[in-house]
Design an enzyme around this catalytic site. Structure first.
Site, PDB file in Angstrom:
ATOM      1  N   CYS A  87      24.648  33.788  19.395  1.00  0.00           N
ATOM      2  CA  CYS A  87      25.820  34.402  18.742  1.00  0.00           C
ATOM      3  C   CYS A  87      27.161  33.794  19.147  1.00  0.00           C
ATOM      4  O   CYS A  87      28.165  34.043  18.481  1.00  0.00           O
ATOM      5  CB  CYS A  87      25.829  35.896  18.999  1.00  0.00           C
ATOM      6  SG  CYS A  87      24.263  36.668  18.588  1.00  0.00           S
ATOM      7  N   HIS A 115      32.638  38.106  18.057  1.00  0.00           N
ATOM      8  CA  HIS A 115      31.302  38.214  17.473  1.00  0.00           C
ATOM      9  C   HIS A 115      31.074  39.660  17.026  1.00  0.00           C
ATOM     10  O   HIS A 115      31.444  40.611  17.707  1.00  0.00           O
ATOM     11  CB  HIS A 115      30.254  37.796  18.505  1.00  0.00           C
ATOM     12  CG  HIS A 115      28.870  38.100  18.054  1.00  0.00           C
ATOM     13  ND1 HIS A 115      28.412  37.731  16.810  1.00  0.00           N
ATOM     14  CD2 HIS A 115      27.852  38.772  18.656  1.00  0.00           C
ATOM     15  CE1 HIS A 115      27.164  38.149  16.675  1.00  0.00           C
ATOM     16  NE2 HIS A 115      26.799  38.790  17.769  1.00  0.00           N
ATOM     17  N   ASN A 136      25.182  42.143  12.054  1.00  0.00           N
ATOM     18  CA  ASN A 136      25.324  41.089  13.057  1.00  0.00           C
ATOM     19  C   ASN A 136      24.673  39.822  12.502  1.00  0.00           C
ATOM     20  O   ASN A 136      23.464  39.768  12.325  1.00  0.00           O
ATOM     21  CB  ASN A 136      24.633  41.551  14.347  1.00  0.00           C
ATOM     22  CG  ASN A 136      24.648  40.497  15.448  1.00  0.00           C
ATOM     23  OD1 ASN A 136      24.907  39.315  15.201  1.00  0.00           O
ATOM     24  ND2 ASN A 136      24.341  40.912  16.660  1.00  0.00           N
TER      25      ASN A 136
HETATM   26  C1  LIG Z   1      21.117  48.367  20.184  1.00  0.00           C
HETATM   27  C2  LIG Z   1      22.092  49.525  20.355  1.00  0.00           C
HETATM   28  C3  LIG Z   1      22.822  49.789  19.064  1.00  0.00           C
HETATM   29  C4  LIG Z   1      21.303  50.752  20.749  1.00  0.00           C
HETATM   30  O1  LIG Z   1      22.197  51.837  20.950  1.00  0.00           O
HETATM   31  P1  LIG Z   1      22.022  52.768  22.236  1.00  0.00           P
HETATM   32  O2  LIG Z   1      23.073  53.775  22.147  1.00  0.00           O
HETATM   33  O3  LIG Z   1      22.012  51.878  23.439  1.00  0.00           O
HETATM   34  O4  LIG Z   1      20.609  53.395  21.957  1.00  0.00           O
HETATM   35  P2  LIG Z   1      19.319  53.411  22.882  1.00  0.00           P
HETATM   36  O5  LIG Z   1      18.656  52.083  22.865  1.00  0.00           O
HETATM   37  O6  LIG Z   1      19.677  54.024  24.208  1.00  0.00           O
HETATM   38  O7  LIG Z   1      18.448  54.437  22.098  1.00  0.00           O
HETATM   39  C5  LIG Z   1      18.831  55.804  21.990  1.00  0.00           C
HETATM   40  C6  LIG Z   1      17.770  56.501  21.176  1.00  0.00           C
HETATM   41  O8  LIG Z   1      17.883  56.060  19.808  1.00  0.00           O
HETATM   42  C7  LIG Z   1      16.602  55.617  19.384  1.00  0.00           C
HETATM   43  N1  LIG Z   1      16.775  54.562  18.397  1.00  0.00           N
HETATM   44  C8  LIG Z   1      16.777  53.213  18.607  1.00  0.00           C
HETATM   45  N2  LIG Z   1      16.981  52.575  17.445  1.00  0.00           N
HETATM   46  C9  LIG Z   1      17.112  53.536  16.514  1.00  0.00           C
HETATM   47  C10 LIG Z   1      17.326  53.498  15.120  1.00  0.00           C
HETATM   48  N3  LIG Z   1      17.467  52.344  14.447  1.00  0.00           N
HETATM   49  N4  LIG Z   1      17.410  54.659  14.465  1.00  0.00           N
HETATM   50  C11 LIG Z   1      17.274  55.848  15.094  1.00  0.00           C
HETATM   51  N5  LIG Z   1      17.055  55.951  16.413  1.00  0.00           N
HETATM   52  C12 LIG Z   1      16.979  54.793  17.101  1.00  0.00           C
HETATM   53  C13 LIG Z   1      15.888  55.158  20.627  1.00  0.00           C
HETATM   54  O9  LIG Z   1      14.499  55.155  20.452  1.00  0.00           O
HETATM   55  C14 LIG Z   1      16.352  56.192  21.623  1.00  0.00           C
HETATM   56  O10 LIG Z   1      15.594  57.350  21.416  1.00  0.00           O
HETATM   57  P3  LIG Z   1      15.158  58.279  22.666  1.00  0.00           P
HETATM   58  O11 LIG Z   1      16.443  58.744  23.253  1.00  0.00           O
HETATM   59  O12 LIG Z   1      14.350  59.337  22.012  1.00  0.00           O
HETATM   60  O13 LIG Z   1      14.389  57.377  23.576  1.00  0.00           O
HETATM   61  C15 LIG Z   1      23.130  49.221  21.456  1.00  0.00           C
HETATM   62  O14 LIG Z   1      22.504  49.238  22.723  1.00  0.00           O
HETATM   63  C16 LIG Z   1      23.783  47.911  21.261  1.00  0.00           C
HETATM   64  O15 LIG Z   1      24.499  47.697  20.314  1.00  0.00           O
HETATM   65  N6  LIG Z   1      23.585  46.982  22.203  1.00  0.00           N
HETATM   66  C17 LIG Z   1      24.091  45.671  22.076  1.00  0.00           C
HETATM   67  C18 LIG Z   1      23.079  44.892  21.315  1.00  0.00           C
HETATM   68  C19 LIG Z   1      23.692  43.715  20.669  1.00  0.00           C
HETATM   69  O16 LIG Z   1      24.788  43.768  20.209  1.00  0.00           O
HETATM   70  N7  LIG Z   1      22.923  42.660  20.596  1.00  0.00           N
HETATM   71  C20 LIG Z   1      23.319  41.496  19.979  1.00  0.00           C
HETATM   72  C21 LIG Z   1      24.324  40.843  20.818  1.00  0.00           C
HETATM   73  S1  LIG Z   1      24.637  39.324  20.154  1.00  0.00           S
END
Ligand SMILES: CC(C)(COP(=O)(O)OP(=O)(O)OC[C@H]1O[C@@H](n2cnc3c(N)ncnc32)[C@H](O)[C@@H]1OP(=O)(O)O)[C@@H](O)C(=O)NCCC(=O)NCCS
Length: 314
Positions: free
Chosen positions: A112, A240, A270
């Site tokens: 990215c 990004h 993204n």
């Molecule tokens: C990926 C991201 C959006 C997840 O958000 P988060 O707030 O960290 O969520 P979590 O991973 O803690 O998951 C929270 C809950 O939502 C659930 N969940 C995950 N994806 C889900 C979706 N698409 N829809 C609904 N629920 C979802 C999980 O299973 C978890 O459930 P649980 O509490 O019952 O275990 C976030 O961590 C993020 O943006 N991280 C950066 C990733 C990124 O940008 N990567 C690319 C960089 S270049």
């Protein structure tokens, strides 16, 4: 040594629009969760287009807007982490289709952060006298490396390309591309990877989130300092596009009250190496940033890698 500047931009997105509700029909997710946690409302998913097709379309638009012709271009650099076709590389495929004869042609894979790495590479080549006019492209077909059964990743990504034409600055002209701040945290590479066969994007979302919201703002400020531009003078910030909460978290620590903040993630998701040139191209197309104004670019992601620089808006 001459510097370089961005002359023009172009972008391409596939026509197929995928909404959060569309994804809720294939995995256990919903519109509210995606909007609240990530900020995405729609994304584009390629059907027939390849990484090279999208790159060619974006580069063709940038070239048409530049006032230069294919004969003027001597370097093509493509940032991508999702090209399935490896050789000829994407840059050579683009050059061939645009009729660019004998350019230096290379692909850069830093996921990215790729566009800012590629931009710096072309800028350095121009400064060194190894190139005069270059095309720099970010192009990704992340749908090819997405596990469509994994709700934690498949809701995040989109396909797109963005491109910039660069030219050497004239004698005495201020450089339009500032010094790059680039680097990586390779010991943490495992938190975001595309590996194996077939390769799929896997990530520890929270680890990436924490890194992005804590480590990057000081580095973005360093890019301003190295360019000699005060953060308060930044006219636009184009980071990004990974998550609107990450963007807001970084912005809070930058003191850039006069900057337009790019949030193309809302409509495009993204798009990895394409996200920065795509968002920048749209800001310029909508005339949201005056020509010549300083714009802070900052890419980050898989690797973990980062790169950023201040550029003058074309
Ligand atoms: C990926 C991201 C959006 C997840 O958000 P988060 O707030 O960290 O969520 P979590 O991973 O803690 O998951 C929270 C809950 O939502 C659930 N969940 C995950 N994806 C889900 C979706 N698409 N829809 C609904 N629920 C979802 C999980 O299973 C978890 O459930 P649980 O509490 O019952 O275990 C976030 O961590 C993020 O943006 N991280 C950066 C990733 C990124 O940008 N990567 C690319 C960089 S270049």
């Amino acid at each position: 040594m001459a510097g370089s500047r961005i002359v023009s931009l172009g972008h391409y997105q596939p026509s197929r629009l995928v909404t959060n509700d569309d994804l809720a029909a294939i995995v256990d997710t919903n519109d509210e969760w995606i909007r609240d946690r990530v900020g995405i409302v729609t994304r584009r998913v390629a059907e027939t287009e390849s990484v090279a097709d999208m790159a060619t379309a974006a580069a063709g638009k940038a070239l048409a807007a530049s006032g230069l012709t294919a004969a003027d271009i001597d370097m093509v650099v493509v940032a991508t982490c999702s090209a399935i076709d490896r050789c000829p590389n994407t840059a050579a495929r683009v050059a061939h289709r645009l009729g660019i004869a004998a350019p230096a042609a290379m692909d850069v894979n830093t996921a990215c952060s790729g566009f800012s790495y590629a931009l710096a590479t072309a800028d350095h080549a121009i400064r060194a006298g190894a190139s005069r006019n270059a095309i720099v492209i970010g192009s990704e077909k992340l749908s090819d490396v997405t596990d469509w059964t994994d709700r934690s990743t498949c809701v995040l990504f989109g396909d797109a390309a963005g491109a910039a034409v660069l030219t050497a600055t004239a004698d005495g002209e201020e450089p339009g591309i500032g010094p790059v701040v680039w680097g990586s945290a390779p010991e943490r590479g495992d938190v975001l990877k595309i590996e194996g066969w077939r390769p799929y994007i896997q990530q520890e979302g929270q680890a990436v989130f924490r890194w992005a919201t804590t480590a990057l703002a000081p580095l973005a400020l360093q890019a301003c300092e190295r360019a000699g531009v005060a953060p308060t003078d930044i006219a636009a910030f184009v980071p990004h596009q990974a998550n609107t909460r990450i963007i807001d978290g970084i912005v809070k620590r930058l003191n850039i009250p006069n900057a337009v903040i790019a949030k193309d993630i809302v409509e495009s998701g993204n798009t990895s190496a394409a996200s920065v040139p795509l968002a920048l191209s749209k800001l310029v197309e909508r005339r949201e940033v005056p020509s010549g104004a300083p714009v802070l670019l900052f890419g980050f992601g898989g690797g973990l890698t980062y790169a950023g620089q201040v550029v003058r808006c074309p």
